[in-house]
Design a protein around this motif. Structure first.
Motif, PDB file in Angstrom:
ATOM      1  N   VAL A  12       5.830   8.732 -13.224  1.00 23.98           N
ATOM      2  CA  VAL A  12       4.517   8.302 -13.737  1.00 23.98           C
ATOM      3  C   VAL A  12       3.447   9.273 -13.258  1.00 23.98           C
ATOM      4  O   VAL A  12       2.606   9.739 -14.026  1.00 23.98           O
ATOM      5  CB  VAL A  12       4.191   6.850 -13.274  1.00 23.98           C
ATOM      6  N   ARG A  13       3.524   9.626 -11.960  1.00 24.58           N
ATOM      7  CA  ARG A  13       2.506  10.542 -11.397  1.00 24.58           C
ATOM      8  C   ARG A  13       2.459  11.854 -12.184  1.00 24.58           C
ATOM      9  O   ARG A  13       1.393  12.390 -12.439  1.00 24.58           O
ATOM     10  CB  ARG A  13       2.824  10.815  -9.919  1.00 24.58           C
ATOM     11  N   PHE A  14       3.645  12.359 -12.561  1.00 26.97           N
ATOM     12  CA  PHE A  14       3.706  13.654 -13.255  1.00 26.97           C
ATOM     13  C   PHE A  14       3.826  13.495 -14.774  1.00 26.97           C
ATOM     14  O   PHE A  14       4.342  14.395 -15.461  1.00 26.97           O
ATOM     15  CB  PHE A  14       4.853  14.496 -12.695  1.00 26.97           C
ATOM     16  N   ALA A  71       3.642  -0.326   3.939  1.00 27.61           N
ATOM     17  CA  ALA A  71       3.194   1.042   3.653  1.00 27.61           C
ATOM     18  C   ALA A  71       4.392   1.984   3.592  1.00 27.61           C
ATOM     19  O   ALA A  71       4.768   2.607   4.584  1.00 27.61           O
ATOM     20  CB  ALA A  71       2.202   1.492   4.724  1.00 27.61           C
ATOM     21  N   PRO A  72       5.005   2.091   2.413  1.00 23.57           N
ATOM     22  CA  PRO A  72       6.176   2.979   2.302  1.00 23.57           C
ATOM     23  C   PRO A  72       5.789   4.442   2.106  1.00 23.57           C
ATOM     24  O   PRO A  72       4.743   4.753   1.547  1.00 23.57           O
ATOM     25  CB  PRO A  72       6.902   2.473   1.041  1.00 23.57           C
ATOM     26  N   GLY A  73       6.685   5.303   2.562  1.00 24.23           N
ATOM     27  CA  GLY A  73       6.581   6.734   2.255  1.00 24.23           C
ATOM     28  C   GLY A  73       7.379   7.017   0.995  1.00 24.23           C
ATOM     29  O   GLY A  73       7.193   6.359  -0.037  1.00 24.23           O
ATOM     30  N   MET A  74       8.298   7.968   1.097  1.00 20.50           N
ATOM     31  CA  MET A  74       9.046   8.386  -0.099  1.00 20.50           C
ATOM     32  C   MET A  74      10.092   7.350  -0.538  1.00 20.50           C
ATOM     33  O   MET A  74      11.054   7.089   0.188  1.00 20.50           O
ATOM     34  CB  MET A  74       9.800   9.666   0.251  1.00 20.50           C
ATOM     35  N   SER A 106       5.646  12.629   7.722  1.00 21.01           N
ATOM     36  CA  SER A 106       4.329  12.278   7.189  1.00 21.01           C
ATOM     37  C   SER A 106       4.322  12.644   5.707  1.00 21.01           C
ATOM     38  O   SER A 106       5.287  13.221   5.198  1.00 21.01           O
ATOM     39  CB  SER A 106       3.225  13.049   7.922  1.00 21.01           C
ATOM     40  N   ALA A 107       3.206  12.365   5.028  1.00 20.83           N
ATOM     41  CA  ALA A 107       3.156  12.639   3.586  1.00 20.83           C
ATOM     42  C   ALA A 107       3.425  14.115   3.301  1.00 20.83           C
ATOM     43  O   ALA A 107       4.023  14.462   2.278  1.00 20.83           O
ATOM     44  CB  ALA A 107       1.799  12.231   3.028  1.00 20.83           C
ATOM     45  N   MET A 108       3.009  15.000   4.198  1.00 24.25           N
ATOM     46  CA  MET A 108       3.156  16.437   3.938  1.00 24.25           C
ATOM     47  C   MET A 108       4.249  17.102   4.755  1.00 24.25           C
ATOM     48  O   MET A 108       4.398  18.322   4.703  1.00 24.25           O
ATOM     49  CB  MET A 108       1.818  17.144   4.193  1.00 24.25           C
ATOM     50  N   GLU A 123      10.246   5.004 -10.277  1.00 27.00           N
ATOM     51  CA  GLU A 123       9.539   5.706 -11.365  1.00 27.00           C
ATOM     52  C   GLU A 123       8.198   6.274 -10.901  1.00 27.00           C
ATOM     53  O   GLU A 123       7.474   6.876 -11.692  1.00 27.00           O
ATOM     54  CB  GLU A 123       9.267   4.733 -12.527  1.00 27.00           C
ATOM     55  N   PHE A 124       7.863   6.056  -9.618  1.00 31.01           N
ATOM     56  CA  PHE A 124       6.548   6.449  -9.106  1.00 31.01           C
ATOM     57  C   PHE A 124       6.199   7.906  -9.439  1.00 31.01           C
ATOM     58  O   PHE A 124       5.132   8.191  -9.986  1.00 31.01           O
ATOM     59  CB  PHE A 124       6.513   6.229  -7.578  1.00 31.01           C
ATOM     60  N   SER A 125       7.118   8.817  -9.128  1.00 31.65           N
ATOM     61  CA  SER A 125       6.787  10.244  -9.327  1.00 31.65           C
ATOM     62  C   SER A 125       6.815  10.622 -10.807  1.00 31.65           C
ATOM     63  O   SER A 125       6.065  11.493 -11.246  1.00 31.65           O
ATOM     64  CB  SER A 125       7.754  11.131  -8.526  1.00 31.65           C
ATOM     65  N   THR A 156       0.874  -1.175   0.000  1.00 34.04           N
ATOM     66  CA  THR A 156       0.000   0.000   0.000  1.00 34.04           C
ATOM     67  C   THR A 156       0.908   1.221   0.000  1.00 34.04           C
ATOM     68  O   THR A 156       1.720   1.391  -0.906  1.00 34.04           O
ATOM     69  CB  THR A 156      -1.014  -0.037   1.166  1.00 34.04           C
ATOM     70  N   SER A 157       0.820   2.051   1.020  1.00 31.68           N
ATOM     71  CA  SER A 157       1.577   3.311   1.012  1.00 31.68           C
ATOM     72  C   SER A 157       1.207   4.051   2.285  1.00 31.68           C
ATOM     73  O   SER A 157       0.158   3.745   2.898  1.00 31.68           O
ATOM     74  CB  SER A 157       1.132   4.135  -0.201  1.00 31.68           C
ATOM     75  N   ILE A 158       1.988   5.070   2.636  1.00 31.49           N
ATOM     76  CA  ILE A 158       1.491   5.930   3.717  1.00 31.49           C
ATOM     77  C   ILE A 158       0.225   6.644   3.236  1.00 31.49           C
ATOM     78  O   ILE A 158      -0.549   7.155   4.038  1.00 31.49           O
ATOM     79  CB  ILE A 158       2.548   6.928   4.249  1.00 31.49           C
ATOM     80  N   ALA A 159      -0.008   6.639   1.911  1.00 32.04           N
ATOM     81  CA  ALA A 159      -1.253   7.185   1.359  1.00 32.04           C
ATOM     82  C   ALA A 159      -2.461   6.333   1.746  1.00 32.04           C
ATOM     83  O   ALA A 159      -3.602   6.752   1.551  1.00 32.04           O
ATOM     84  CB  ALA A 159      -1.150   7.284  -0.159  1.00 32.04           C
ATOM     85  N   ALA A 160      -2.222   5.141   2.301  1.00 31.02           N
ATOM     86  CA  ALA A 160      -3.324   4.305   2.796  1.00 31.02           C
ATOM     87  C   ALA A 160      -3.582   4.580   4.264  1.00 31.02           C
ATOM     88  O   ALA A 160      -4.469   3.985   4.873  1.00 31.02           O
ATOM     89  CB  ALA A 160      -2.988   2.828   2.607  1.00 31.02           C
ATOM     90  N   GLY A 180      -7.215  11.217  -5.153  1.00 33.69           N
ATOM     91  CA  GLY A 180      -7.431  10.093  -6.076  1.00 33.69           C
ATOM     92  C   GLY A 180      -6.583   8.897  -5.669  1.00 33.69           C
ATOM     93  O   GLY A 180      -7.035   7.747  -5.696  1.00 33.69           O
ATOM     94  N   TYR A 181      -5.347   9.177  -5.276  1.00 33.18           N
ATOM     95  CA  TYR A 181      -4.410   8.112  -4.903  1.00 33.18           C
ATOM     96  C   TYR A 181      -4.647   7.626  -3.477  1.00 33.18           C
ATOM     97  O   TYR A 181      -4.693   6.421  -3.225  1.00 33.18           O
ATOM     98  CB  TYR A 181      -2.980   8.623  -5.085  1.00 33.18           C
ATOM     99  N   THR A 182      -4.819   8.565  -2.547  1.00 34.79           N
ATOM    100  CA  THR A 182      -5.042   8.146  -1.145  1.00 34.79           C
ATOM    101  C   THR A 182      -6.354   7.374  -1.033  1.00 34.79           C
ATOM    102  O   THR A 182      -6.438   6.397  -0.284  1.00 34.79           O
ATOM    103  CB  THR A 182      -5.057   9.341  -0.168  1.00 34.79           C
ATOM    104  N   PRO A 192      -4.499  11.319   4.630  1.00 32.90           N
ATOM    105  CA  PRO A 192      -4.763  12.107   3.425  1.00 32.90           C
ATOM    106  C   PRO A 192      -3.627  13.091   3.185  1.00 32.90           C
ATOM    107  O   PRO A 192      -2.845  13.354   4.098  1.00 32.90           O
ATOM    108  CB  PRO A 192      -6.038  12.879   3.794  1.00 32.90           C
ATOM    109  N   TYR A 193      -3.471  13.588   1.967  1.00 35.86           N
ATOM    110  CA  TYR A 193      -2.601  14.750   1.736  1.00 35.86           C
ATOM    111  C   TYR A 193      -3.124  15.571   0.572  1.00 35.86           C
ATOM    112  O   TYR A 193      -3.824  15.049  -0.303  1.00 35.86           O
ATOM    113  CB  TYR A 193      -1.123  14.372   1.573  1.00 35.86           C
ATOM    114  N   ASP A 194      -2.804  16.851   0.583  1.00 34.83           N
ATOM    115  CA  ASP A 194      -3.354  17.772  -0.412  1.00 34.83           C
ATOM    116  C   ASP A 194      -2.968  17.328  -1.825  1.00 34.83           C
ATOM    117  O   ASP A 194      -1.793  17.054  -2.100  1.00 34.83           O
ATOM    118  CB  ASP A 194      -2.833  19.198  -0.182  1.00 34.83           C
TER     119      ASP A 194
HETATM  120  C1  8X3 Z   1       3.925   6.820  -2.346  1.00 37.27           C
HETATM  121  C2  8X3 Z   1       4.025   7.657  -1.139  1.00 37.27           C
HETATM  122  O1  8X3 Z   1       3.408   9.844   0.003  1.00 37.27           O
HETATM  123  O2  8X3 Z   1       3.782   9.922  -2.396  1.00 37.27           O
HETATM  124  O3  8X3 Z   1       3.008   5.791  -2.228  1.00 37.27           O
HETATM  125  O4  8X3 Z   1       1.775   8.935  -1.504  1.00 37.27           O
HETATM  126  S1  8X3 Z   1       3.205   9.145  -1.275  1.00 37.27           S
END
Ligand code: 8X3
Length: 245
Positions: free
Chosen positions: A185-187, A174-177, A237-239, A181-183, A131-135, A144-146, A138-140
């Motif tokens: 793909v996101r961007f 549940a990983p954080g950063m 935290s995520a933020m 390629e995650f970011s 999953t992710s810390i997004a599970a 959609g992802y959280t 929440p973060y701004d």
């Molecule tokens: C990736 C971590 O904090 O960018 O799953 O959502 S975060």
């Protein structure tokens, strides 16, 4: 044929999935790697004496064919998924949300449902869901992802109760950063935006996360590692993160 136990890793062509495939092979598993990018997948499979199979978790027929090609499964690592966009709810892109739901939620549901009989049949099954810390928070810009990651986590955590009495363990990672390629793909391939996410701190590597998966997977059968949350030291935290300079 192999007498090694089989581990199935989805999204195994790069990042955490590829690192996990390597780490599990080093622990003696025969790894079945699933992903869309077959060229990359086959390179890794050859390197670790595993098996590469095409898999698009957003496509039910693809998952069905993937599952049908797997004869035994002791460990499933639900890793495929990802994020698209970082827009606030006010300007959310429905297509991006739909993809995130398909990839993270329905993808995990399809693969897990498909392999569950084989995991039970193994007599010592284990499902690891990335999953992710997004599970967890929440973060701004992340709704959609959280939202999708919370839903994916609920499939996994619900199974922890539903499978009581069956020989199947469940571990949520549940990983954080993590720098993968995650970011990118996101961007949508914007390298500058992706690099900015990790600027001024030391993010986790895919190998750091894979190490945790391998550890959880090699505990004795009666030990269930329920949840592992991993973040870089500089991320609270995520933020909230500390960045140099
Ligand atoms: C990736 C971590 O904090 O960018 O799953 O959502 S975060």
């Amino acid at each position: 044929m192999t007498d090694r136990p089989t581990a199935v890793v989805t999204g195994a062509s790069s990042g955490i999935g590829a690192a996990t495939a390597r780490a599990l092979a080093a622990e003696g598993f025969h790894v079945v790697l699933g992903a869309r990018r077959m060229e990359l997948l086959e390179q890794i499979a050859t390197e670790i004496d595993g098996t590469a199979l095409p898999l698009d978790v957003t496509d039910a027929d693809s998952v069905e064919a993937f599952v049908a090609a797997i004869s035994t499964c002791r460990l499933l690592v639900n890793n495929a998924g990802g994020a698209k966009g970082l827009e606030p709810v006010a300007t959310a892109d429905e297509d991006a949300w739909r993809w995130m739901w398909e990839a993270n939620v329905l993808g995990t549901l399809r693969v897990t449902k498909g392999l569950l009989p084989k995991l039970i049949e193994s007599g010592d099954g284990h499902i690891v869901t990335m999953t992710s810390i997004a599970a967890l928070e929440p973060y701004d810009g992340g709704a959609g992802y959280t939202g999708a990651k919370h839903a994916e986590a609920m499939i996994h955590r619900t199974l922890r109760g539903e499978l009581l009495g069956q020989p199947v363990r469940l571990t949520e990672l549940a990983p954080g950063m993590v720098k993968t390629e995650f970011s990118l793909v996101r961007f949508g391939g914007d390298q500058d935006k992706a690099d900015a996410v990790y600027q001024g701190l030391t993010p986790l590597t895919a190998a750091d996360v894979a190490d945790a998966v391998a550890w959880a997977a090699t505990r004795p059968s009666h030990v269930n590692i329920d949840l592992i949350v991993l973040k870089p030291r500089d991320q609270a935290s995520a933020m909230r993160a500390h960045r140099q300079g």
